[in-house]
Design a protein around this motif. Structure first.
Motif, PDB file in Angstrom:
ATOM      1  N   SER A   1       0.872  -1.140  -0.134  1.00 29.37           N
ATOM      2  CA  SER A   1      -0.035  -0.024  -0.009  1.00 29.37           C
ATOM      3  C   SER A   1       0.778   1.146  -0.015  1.00 29.37           C
ATOM      4  O   SER A   1       2.147   0.913   0.232  1.00 29.37           O
ATOM      5  CB  SER A   1      -0.831   0.080   1.158  1.00 29.37           C
ATOM      6  N   GLY A   2       0.226   2.244  -0.164  1.00 34.15           N
ATOM      7  CA  GLY A   2       0.733   3.673  -0.155  1.00 34.15           C
ATOM      8  C   GLY A   2       0.300   4.829  -0.637  1.00 34.15           C
ATOM      9  O   GLY A   2      -0.911   4.681  -1.309  1.00 34.15           O
ATOM     10  N   SER A   3       0.731   6.110  -0.396  1.00 35.73           N
ATOM     11  CA  SER A   3       0.273   7.370  -0.888  1.00 35.73           C
ATOM     12  C   SER A   3       1.019   7.849  -1.970  1.00 35.73           C
ATOM     13  O   SER A   3       0.854   9.132  -2.234  1.00 35.73           O
ATOM     14  CB  SER A   3      -0.077   8.034   0.136  1.00 35.73           C
ATOM     15  N   ILE A   4       2.039   7.152  -2.612  1.00 39.42           N
ATOM     16  CA  ILE A   4       2.916   7.655  -3.428  1.00 39.42           C
ATOM     17  C   ILE A   4       3.001   6.741  -4.607  1.00 39.42           C
ATOM     18  O   ILE A   4       3.164   5.599  -4.172  1.00 39.42           O
ATOM     19  CB  ILE A   4       4.090   8.341  -2.916  1.00 39.42           C
ATOM     20  N   PRO A   5       3.295   7.044  -6.042  1.00 37.05           N
ATOM     21  CA  PRO A   5       3.566   5.945  -6.806  1.00 37.05           C
ATOM     22  C   PRO A   5       4.923   5.032  -6.733  1.00 37.05           C
ATOM     23  O   PRO A   5       5.820   5.893  -6.127  1.00 37.05           O
ATOM     24  CB  PRO A   5       3.689   6.526  -8.058  1.00 37.05           C
ATOM     25  N   ASN A   6       4.965   3.948  -6.949  1.00 32.18           N
ATOM     26  CA  ASN A   6       6.017   3.149  -6.701  1.00 32.18           C
ATOM     27  C   ASN A   6       7.299   3.518  -7.648  1.00 32.18           C
ATOM     28  O   ASN A   6       7.148   3.772  -8.740  1.00 32.18           O
ATOM     29  CB  ASN A   6       5.608   1.646  -6.767  1.00 32.18           C
ATOM     30  N   ALA A   7       8.376   3.443  -7.049  1.00 32.14           N
ATOM     31  CA  ALA A   7       9.580   3.786  -7.813  1.00 32.14           C
ATOM     32  C   ALA A   7      10.635   2.751  -7.751  1.00 32.14           C
ATOM     33  O   ALA A   7      11.816   2.863  -8.080  1.00 32.14           O
ATOM     34  CB  ALA A   7      10.243   5.089  -7.255  1.00 32.14           C
ATOM     35  N   LEU A   8      10.504   1.678  -7.167  1.00 26.40           N
ATOM     36  CA  LEU A   8      11.366   0.741  -6.868  1.00 26.40           C
ATOM     37  C   LEU A   8      10.828  -0.685  -7.709  1.00 26.40           C
ATOM     38  O   LEU A   8       9.616  -0.964  -7.429  1.00 26.40           O
ATOM     39  CB  LEU A   8      11.721   0.101  -5.573  1.00 26.40           C
TER      40      LEU A   8
END
Length: 463
Positions: free
Chosen positions: A368-375
């Motif tokens: 989950s998260g509140s920012i797009p994935n970058a990894l």
């Protein structure tokens, strides 16, 4: 060249030796033909030896020259790559300059419109002042007439004149109201134009902060505020336990529920200190914290393996210590990010961390998260530093060129251990070496602070 000079020096010696042998042969009792044959053989040996040495020297010279040419080709390749990157950056700068010219042109047009509006407003205000003076004079005349009417009974003609004056006053009053309405509309329009000019001036005066505005989290989904967690003491204090707890979560369950530095002892490992942070009704083990750039994260492989920094300030816990914790079971990896406008975001992964024999290979799966994935997900990412980079791509080292140890993947544009760069640093090369979060399809998020922490997966949902 040195070999050739040596050969030239040896040749005269050989000739002199031959002359001496010829001279001695004249006094010898041996037959002349035998002595001449031996003298020629000696000359041939000396000459062959000199040629052999010259051949070895030339061979070494050729190998050395070949190695220097290879070095020159590598430097030319690196130069071409740097020149290509510089060309891309020059194109971006030209685009920014064109945008600035367009903005300046719009500002000049708006200034001209404001000048015209101001002149029109001044003209209308002067007309209003003249109308006011005329109305005051007429009102004074009406007052005099009303005074006379109060004393003398008005005649029919005077009554008509009063009615006419009353109608004129009402007409002038309506005209004044219309003028006031026009003035009010013009004032609203003037305020609107003024606000637009202020916005354009703000863009021009703070051009160097535009990228910060673009690289902030504004407009993204905000992180839900966690339920406030009551702690006994929010100050970072070092606590010493008996060393039996395997991580911060176990310490929390045993009653130690304050933020601070504690001693833990994972299974099969030596005891060491960690920073525990209370969050979502539990305690998380922090493995990285960056907040002000006071610590240089461009460290060696040994430093990233063993850890560095102050646990109460900026620090890296260490790959070996983190591995000793995570090999006890399944853990959640949580990354918390804050931009230069103090907006906060987070992202969480299920993950696995390999041991030193795999260069601490990391595998991620976003939860989950509140920012797009970058990894990259479901990919083995090997940790590397400038002095321990096993994945050099086309003679281009990610840690060496982007600074700081990290789980690099084809030199992707995300590195939370990079150089700490403030938003006023205008150089693009510096920003590329900076602290940022860059999804594959998205803009740079220049970061002010980062925090990486882990927790066993038995934690209840807290999104």
């Amino acid at each position: 060249m040195k070999i050739i000079l040596a050969f030239l020096f040896i040749a005269p010696l050989a000739l002199s030796a031959r002359a001496e042998k010829d001279y001695s042969s004249s006094d010898s009792a041996a037959p002349p033909e035998t002595k001449s044959r031996f003298a020629m053989l000696d000359d041939v040996r000396i000459l062959a030896n000199g040629l052999l040495q010259l051949g070895h020297g030339l061979k070494d010279f050729v190998h050395k020259t070949k190695g220097q040419m290879n070095d020159i080709f590598q430097k030319l390749y690196i130069f071409d790559r740097s020149f290509y990157e510089l060309s891309l950056q020059t194109s971006e700068i030209k685009e920014e300059e064109e945008q600035l010219r367009q903005t300046t042109a719009r500002l000049q047009i708006n200034n001209e419109e404001i000048k015209n509006l101001s002149q029109e407003m001044n003209s209308k205000i002067e007309d209003l002042i003249q109308n006011k003076i005329q109305l005051q004079e007429k009102v004074w005349g009406l007052e005099d007439k009303v005074t006379k009417l109060a004393i003398i009974q008005p005649s029919m003609q005077e009554t008509k004149e009063i009615s006419s004056l009353k109608a004129f006053v009402e007409q002038q009053d309506n005209h004044i109201k219309q003028l006031l309405k026009i003035v009010e509309d013009q004032h609203v329009q003037l305020n609107r134009q003024h606000n637009q000019i202020m916005e354009l001036e703000d863009k021009l005066n703070h051009m160097e902060l535009q990228e910060l505005a673009e690289n902030s989290f504004t407009g993204e989904q905000t992180e839900p505020e966690p339920i406030p967690f009551v702690v006994r003491n929010a100050t970072a204090v070092t606590y010493k336990s008996d060393g039996a707890a395997p991580d911060c979560t176990a310490l929390y369950n045993s009653g130690m529920q304050s933020n601070g530095v504690y001693t833990i002892k994972p299974n099969g490992s030596e005891a060491f200190d960690v920073y525990c942070e209370m969050k979502f009704g539990s305690s998380w083990t922090v493995i990285q914290n960056r907040e002000d750039g006071s610590l240089d994260f461009n460290q060696t492989w040994d430093a990233y393996t063993n850890g560095f920094g102050d646990l109460n300030e900026e620090f890296w816990l260490g790959l070996n210590k983190t591995y000793s914790i995570t090999k006890q079971g399944d853990y959640i990896l949580r990354i918390e990010l804050q931009d230069w406008k103090d907006n906060k975001r987070y992202i969480e992964y299920a993950f696995s961390l390999g041991g030193p024999e795999t260069d601490y290979t990391l595998q991620l799966s976003r939860i989950s998260g509140s920012i797009p994935n970058a990894l990259p997900e479901q990919t083995e990412l090997r940790f590397s530093t400038a002095d321990h980079d096993m994945d050099v791509i086309n003679d281009f080292s990610c840690p060496e060129n982007y600074l700081g140890g990290w789980w690099h993947s084809e030199c992707e544009e995300t590195n939370l251990n990079g150089k700490y760069v403030a938003p006023r640093s205008r150089g693009r090369l510096d920003r590329r070496k900076g602290l940022y979060w860059k999804p594959k399809k998205g803009r740079y998020y220049l970061l002010k602070s980062t925090k990486i922490m882990i927790h066993p997966t038995d934690l209840k949902s807290f999104d």
